[in-house]
Write a protein that holds these residues in place. Structure first.
Motif, PDB file in Angstrom:
ATOM      1  N   ALA A 148       3.556   1.940   1.404  1.00  0.00           N
ATOM      2  CA  ALA A 148       4.333   2.248   2.607  1.00  0.00           C
ATOM      3  C   ALA A 148       5.828   2.114   2.322  1.00  0.00           C
ATOM      4  CB  ALA A 148       3.927   1.308   3.739  1.00  0.00           C
ATOM      5  N   SER A 195       0.822  -1.225   0.000  1.00  0.00           N
ATOM      6  CA  SER A 195       0.000   0.000   0.000  1.00  0.00           C
ATOM      7  C   SER A 195       0.844   1.257   0.000  1.00  0.00           C
ATOM      8  CB  SER A 195      -0.965   0.003   1.189  1.00  0.00           C
ATOM      9  OG  SER A 195      -1.918  -1.028   1.075  1.00  0.00           O
ATOM     10  N   TYR A 208      -2.343   7.977   4.139  1.00  0.00           N
ATOM     11  CA  TYR A 208      -1.530   7.306   5.145  1.00  0.00           C
ATOM     12  C   TYR A 208      -1.469   5.823   4.806  1.00  0.00           C
ATOM     13  CZ  TYR A 208      -3.180  11.414   7.800  1.00  0.00           C
ATOM     14  OH  TYR A 208      -3.514  12.678   8.207  1.00  0.00           O
ATOM     15  N   SER A 209      -0.323   5.209   5.023  1.00  0.00           N
ATOM     16  CA  SER A 209      -0.240   3.758   4.835  1.00  0.00           C
ATOM     17  C   SER A 209       0.769   3.157   5.792  1.00  0.00           C
ATOM     18  CB  SER A 209       0.113   3.396   3.387  1.00  0.00           C
ATOM     19  OG  SER A 209       1.418   3.815   3.056  1.00  0.00           O
ATOM     20  N   ASP A 243       4.044   5.492   5.280  1.00  0.00           N
ATOM     21  CA  ASP A 243       4.044   6.625   4.362  1.00  0.00           C
ATOM     22  C   ASP A 243       3.003   7.648   4.795  1.00  0.00           C
ATOM     23  OD1 ASP A 243       6.018   5.933   2.491  1.00  0.00           O
ATOM     24  OD2 ASP A 243       4.741   6.520   0.816  1.00  0.00           O
ATOM     25  N   TYR A 244       3.339   8.920   4.593  1.00  0.00           N
ATOM     26  CA  TYR A 244       2.365  10.007   4.646  1.00  0.00           C
ATOM     27  C   TYR A 244       2.545  10.832   3.382  1.00  0.00           C
ATOM     28  CZ  TYR A 244       0.144  14.456   5.551  1.00  0.00           C
ATOM     29  OH  TYR A 244      -0.640  15.576   5.425  1.00  0.00           O
ATOM     30  N   ASP A 267      -6.993   6.812   2.155  1.00  0.00           N
ATOM     31  CA  ASP A 267      -6.831   7.846   1.136  1.00  0.00           C
ATOM     32  C   ASP A 267      -8.060   8.746   1.136  1.00  0.00           C
ATOM     33  OD1 ASP A 267      -5.559   9.205  -0.865  1.00  0.00           O
ATOM     34  OD2 ASP A 267      -5.844   7.684  -2.407  1.00  0.00           O
ATOM     35  N   GLY A 277      -3.891   1.118   3.729  1.00  0.00           N
ATOM     36  CA  GLY A 277      -3.793   2.554   3.538  1.00  0.00           C
ATOM     37  C   GLY A 277      -5.138   3.238   3.619  1.00  0.00           C
TER      38      GLY A 277
END
Length: 453
Positions: free
Chosen positions: A45, A43, A350-351, A315-316, A371, A369
């Protein structure tokens, strides 16, 4: 005559407005995150700190993670499944319901290709890494049945962008690198819809009640025509990034991709224009265009290795969709046909993902994630029946040898059911209402090959 011309101009605005900025189901808005099948399997990340050639366009600074010449090819199929339920009407006394079905499933499977190559330098250029990639960061392919109830808002949408990115990374010291890339982007759009010429004629006759008089020869939905717009443009942008890895366990990546401004130029095509309107220059096919600004994207990634064979990633991403506030349509002579608000908002993604090395030859991964959508209830249209999404992903890598590896991934995207409630809007030429609800999801399947030499 002035009232008739206003109605005709509005009908042209209806035909064009809302067609040049459209969405698809792989990410919010019309963004694509399918540059890497490895990233798809988690996803996205850790996308900015990957040991993956796709970082050429995502975060050039992370190219230093590759110590060999590397070629990578990724293929992802996006299959959007959606269903509309609802209807609309031409308001009056009495109101006339719109005819037509639910449009069918607008999302046929669509293939998204990406390629990248990374070349670490040696000798006097030690610490410098160069890279190149071809990919599609934004795009859409949807098609409704031509006689569906929402045909006056959208039928077919085919939007493609293709980026050539040339990047360089510099290793400043152990664990610290910076990078930058030049982006050349080609944008193309082909979009269609129907025009209710019957309503345009009776409403512009000087007596709008004619639209509800069965004896009047020009009736709503009885003289449908077609509209098609094609446009293209080339433009440039950039991507910059940095990577910090203070220990062997921790890596942090930061990337910024710029807005890219396009002035799409092409042609407007009208079909089925009634003889009564054939002499009006507003309904004559010819050159025209509009402005498209693809958004800026800021991403932060973190990777932490809890063990030699187990890593957690996050991840952002912040996407600047406020670049799309309205659309102004112009013919080639500069005449403004009309303008329509979109009022998109910036979004956050975000993931969280993980990777587990089952053996030196096999790595398993997964991710989830969230979205957010840039659209809103006031301006959402069938061209972008978008809403918040939840992503679920699994994937694997098979290291055949030190030189060759293959990846595969599957992602399921659950889309919160969006609603549309579009009123009559004479200013933009929308002569009927449309209201309803979408249900749907998307399935993505990807495969890739990486060769190191």
């Amino acid at each position: 005559m002035g009232n008739t011309r206003k109605i005709r101009a509005s009908a042209l605005a209806l035909a064009v407005l809302g067609t040049l900025f459209v969405g698809q189901a792989a990410a919010s808005g019309f963004q694509l995150r399918e540059q890497s099948v490895k990233n798809l399997g988690k996803s996205s990340a850790g996308s900015m700190v990957g040991k993956d050639a796709a970082v050429v366009s995502l975060n050039p600074a992370a190219m230093v993670n590759l110590d060999k010449n590397t070629f990578q090819a990724d293929l992802t199929v996006i299959d959007l499944n959606a269903k509309f339920s609802g209807g609309g009407a031409i308001l009056g006394n009495p109101a006339k319901p719109l005819t037509g079905g639910n449009g069918g499933d607008p999302g046929d499977p669509t293939l998204v290709p990406n390629m990248a190559a990374v070349f670490p330098m040696h000798g006097a250029l030690e610490g410098l890494t160069l890279g190149a990639s071809l990919g599609a960061p934004f795009g859409l392919a949807t098609k409704y049945d031509p006689n569906w109830v929402g045909r006056y808002r959208a039928i077919e949408s085919d939007v493609k962008t293709m980026d050539l990115t040339l990047s360089a990374a510099l290793k400043l010291s152990d664990g610290i690198s910076i990078g930058a890339g030049f982006i050349w982007e080609r944008a193309q759009a082909t979009l269609t819809k129907a025009i209710d010429f019957g309503t345009a004629i009776c409403a512009g006759s000087g007596n709008p009640a004619n639209c509800f008089n069965p004896l009047y020869p020009f009736q709503p939905q009885a003289l449908d025509g077609g509209f098609k717009v094609k446009g293209a443009d080339n433009s440039i942008g950039y991507v910059v990034g940095a990577q910090i890895a203070p220990t062997d366990k921790l890596a942090i990546g930061l990337s910024y991709r710029s807005e890219i401004k396009h002035e799409l130029k092409g042609d407007l095509y009208f079909s089925g224009v009634p003889a009564l309107l054939a002499s009006d220059p507003r309904f004559v096919s010819g050159p025209g265009g509009a402005r498209l600004v693809t958004p800026s994207i800021t991403t932060v990634s973190v990777k932490y290795a809890f063990a030699d064979n187990f890593r957690v990633l996050a991840d952002y991403q912040y996407t600047g969709w406020d670049s799309l506030q309205d659309v102004t349509i112009k013919r080639s002579n500069g005449t403004v046909v009309g303008s329509e608000p979109f009022h998109w908002s910036n979004t956050s993604f975000y993931s969280l993902g993980m990777e587990y090395d089952l053996s030196p030859a096999l790595t398993l991964r997964g991710g989830i994630g969230k979205d957010k959508t840039p659209t809103n209830d006031a301006t959402r249209t069938p061209r972008l029946p978008d809403n918040d999404r939840t992503l679920y992903s699994i994937g694997a890598s098979w290291n055949v040898s030190d030189n060759l590896s293959f990846d595969a991934a599957y992602q399921r995207i659950e889309i919160k059911s969006p609603t549309i409630n579009l009123p009559v809007d004479a200013a933009s030429g929308n002569t009927s209402t449309l209201a309803g609800k979408y249900t749907g999801h998307a399935d993505l399947v990807g495969v890739s090959m990486q060769y190191r030499f």
